[in-house]
Design an enzyme around this catalytic site. Structure first.
Site, PDB file in Angstrom:
ATOM      1  N   GLU A   2      23.957  19.718  -3.732  1.00 48.28           N
ATOM      2  CA  GLU A   2      24.231  19.862  -5.155  1.00 48.28           C
ATOM      3  C   GLU A   2      25.540  19.147  -5.529  1.00 48.28           C
ATOM      4  OE1 GLU A   2      23.761  23.963  -6.418  1.00 48.28           O
ATOM      5  OE2 GLU A   2      22.294  24.336  -4.844  1.00 48.28           O
ATOM      6  N   TYR A   3      25.480  17.829  -5.899  1.00 52.74           N
ATOM      7  CA  TYR A   3      24.299  17.006  -6.117  1.00 52.74           C
ATOM      8  C   TYR A   3      24.615  15.606  -5.650  1.00 52.74           C
ATOM      9  CZ  TYR A   3      23.112  20.888  -9.174  1.00 52.74           C
ATOM     10  OH  TYR A   3      22.858  22.135  -9.652  1.00 52.74           O
ATOM     11  N   MET A  10      15.358  23.034  -8.863  1.00 52.97           N
ATOM     12  CA  MET A  10      15.954  24.330  -9.189  1.00 52.97           C
ATOM     13  C   MET A  10      15.901  24.566 -10.697  1.00 52.97           C
ATOM     14  SD  MET A  10      19.063  24.387  -6.403  1.00 52.97           S
ATOM     15  CE  MET A  10      19.507  22.644  -6.599  1.00 52.97           C
ATOM     16  N   THR A  11      14.736  25.006 -11.158  1.00 57.55           N
ATOM     17  CA  THR A  11      14.464  25.165 -12.579  1.00 57.55           C
ATOM     18  C   THR A  11      14.987  26.512 -13.096  1.00 57.55           C
ATOM     19  OG1 THR A  11      12.225  25.812 -11.898  1.00 57.55           O
ATOM     20  CG2 THR A  11      12.525  23.570 -12.712  1.00 57.55           C
ATOM     21  N   ASP A  61      19.265  28.484 -13.946  1.00 59.55           N
ATOM     22  CA  ASP A  61      20.714  28.257 -14.112  1.00 59.55           C
ATOM     23  C   ASP A  61      21.034  27.167 -15.134  1.00 59.55           C
ATOM     24  OD1 ASP A  61      21.151  30.212 -12.241  1.00 59.55           O
ATOM     25  OD2 ASP A  61      21.571  28.835 -10.596  1.00 59.55           O
TER      26      ASP A  61
END
Length: 391
Positions: free
Chosen positions: A169-170, A235-236, A238
């Protein structure tokens, strides 16, 4: 994966060309289990079994291994393989012996796999706190990959793990720190991992779900790297939260856009559409679900878009709370963009419920995605309400 004890050098059949591994046969159900959940959360591998979750999982991502000094490293040796489990908290009801060679979560996962022979376990490295190490790893991908395989396939626990997951990330973008490795670095790391682990091991990655114009997806060649991975976990979740303490309130895991969304492209459909548009097969994309909510305090407006005063109190972190707590303390009383929200006592929370997960699973099927993954197992209720909605 089961390997010969002491194997360190790659056997001849591990070499790979640029051919992509086959897209994931779906639907996968991948749940994260954290090595810190056994501390304050008092959630253990046994709870995966007693909640009924083990019957519904196809894969467990064990989080996290560290990335430091350009190599893979243990995240928490005590939790990983040293902690002695008493009979009451052991998967099979048998206590660990003082002199046995493997204890801790690794031994408990081994026991869980014996009960569920089809269950696969993948060791995930990096995460938000430890992603800073990938920049150094990217300078020498081959050395990084060799270190990872040596650790994942350590003779003490080689039979526990079926592959590796990287959570950077990332790449070429900013998370806790900023990376400037360039758009090709992620793919070079992926190729080295696939070459080192071979065609039969699982090699996966959690990736950004920033679907905005010129956002994090655009910063890296995710399409080129995809041929080396079995699947991606975008990561769908936050997207929004009390890391912006004054708001506006917005759902952290919207499925689609809605009128008034604070940032265009910050929703699941935007990310999936963009990734598929790059040529990444739908079967290599899993839809992400959060088993937790994000919330604000000092809110007077029930609908999304209201001002806030601060992060809402959370058990372990301000602004974050497990679903199992929110479902009782602040039940959902509204929906927006395919997810739920709750307004109670001046607090505003967004999170998924069994009902909204059902809608997301319909989307998963419509899009022909490879499955679903979620963060993380301890956030669910003791009887697994959310994972039951997934499968």
């Amino acid at each position: 994966m089961t390997l010969l004890a002491g194997a360190c050098a790659a056997p001849p059949d591990r070499s790979v060309d640029d051919a992509a591994p086959a897209a994931a046969n779906g639907p996968k159900v991948v749940g994260y289990f954290t090595n810190w959940s056994g501390y304050d959360r008092d959630y253990h591998v046994k709870d995966i079994e007693t909640s009924g979750s083990a019957d519904r999982l196809t894969h467990i991502n064990y989080a996290f291994g560290n990335v430091t000094g350009g190599v893979c490293a243990l995240g928490d040796a005590f939790a990983d393989y040293e902690k002695a489990y008493p009979a009451a908290k052991s998967v099979d009801g048998e206590a660990d012996a003082a002199d046995q060679p493997l204890r801790g979560n690794f031994n408990q996962l081994r026991k869980l796999k014996k009960l569920h022979p089809g269950l696969k376990v993948i060791w995930s490295f990096g995460g938000w706190n430890w992603s800073g190490g990938f920049g150094e790893a990217a300078k020498d991908p081959a050395t990084f990959a060799k270190s990872c395989r040596k650790l994942v396939e350590d003779p003490r626990w080689a039979d526990v793990f079926d592959g590796i997951d990287i959570d950077w990330e990332y790449p070429n973008a900013c998370g806790l720190s900023c990376d400037t490795s360039g758009p090709a670095a992620f793919g070079k790391l992926a190729k080295a991992l696939r070459t080192e682990f071979g065609k039969d091991a699982l090699v996966t990655a959690a990736i950004t779900a920033d679907g905005s114009k010129d956002g994090k997806i655009d910063a890296t060649d995710y399409a080129g790297a995809a041929k080396y991975f079995d699947w991606y976990n975008p990561m769908t979740y936050d997207y929004f939260g009390a890391f912006e303490p004054k708001g506006p309130t917005a759902p952290h895991s919207a499925l689609t856009s809605y009128e008034g969304i604070p940032t265009a492209g910050y929703h699941s459909d935007a990310a999936i559409t963009k990734l598929k548009g790059l040529g990444i097969p739908a079967g290599k994309l899993l839809l992400g679900i959060g088993f937790y909510g994000r919330g604000w305090a000092g809110v007077t407006q029930k609908e999304p878009g209201g001002a806030a005063g601060s992060a809402a109190p959370g058990t372990y972190e301000a602004g974050v709370e497990d679903y199992k707590v929110l479902a009782k303390r602040c039940p959902a009383n509204g929906t927006v963009a395919g997810t739920a929200y709750a307004f109670c006592d001046g607090q505003w929370w967004s999170y998924d419920t069994p009902e909204t997960i059902a809608g997301k699973m319909a989307y998963r099927s419509e899009q022909k995605l490879g499955g679903t993954f979620f963060w993380e197992l301890s956030g669910d209720t003791p009887n697994g309400e959310l994972i039951k909605a997934i499968r």
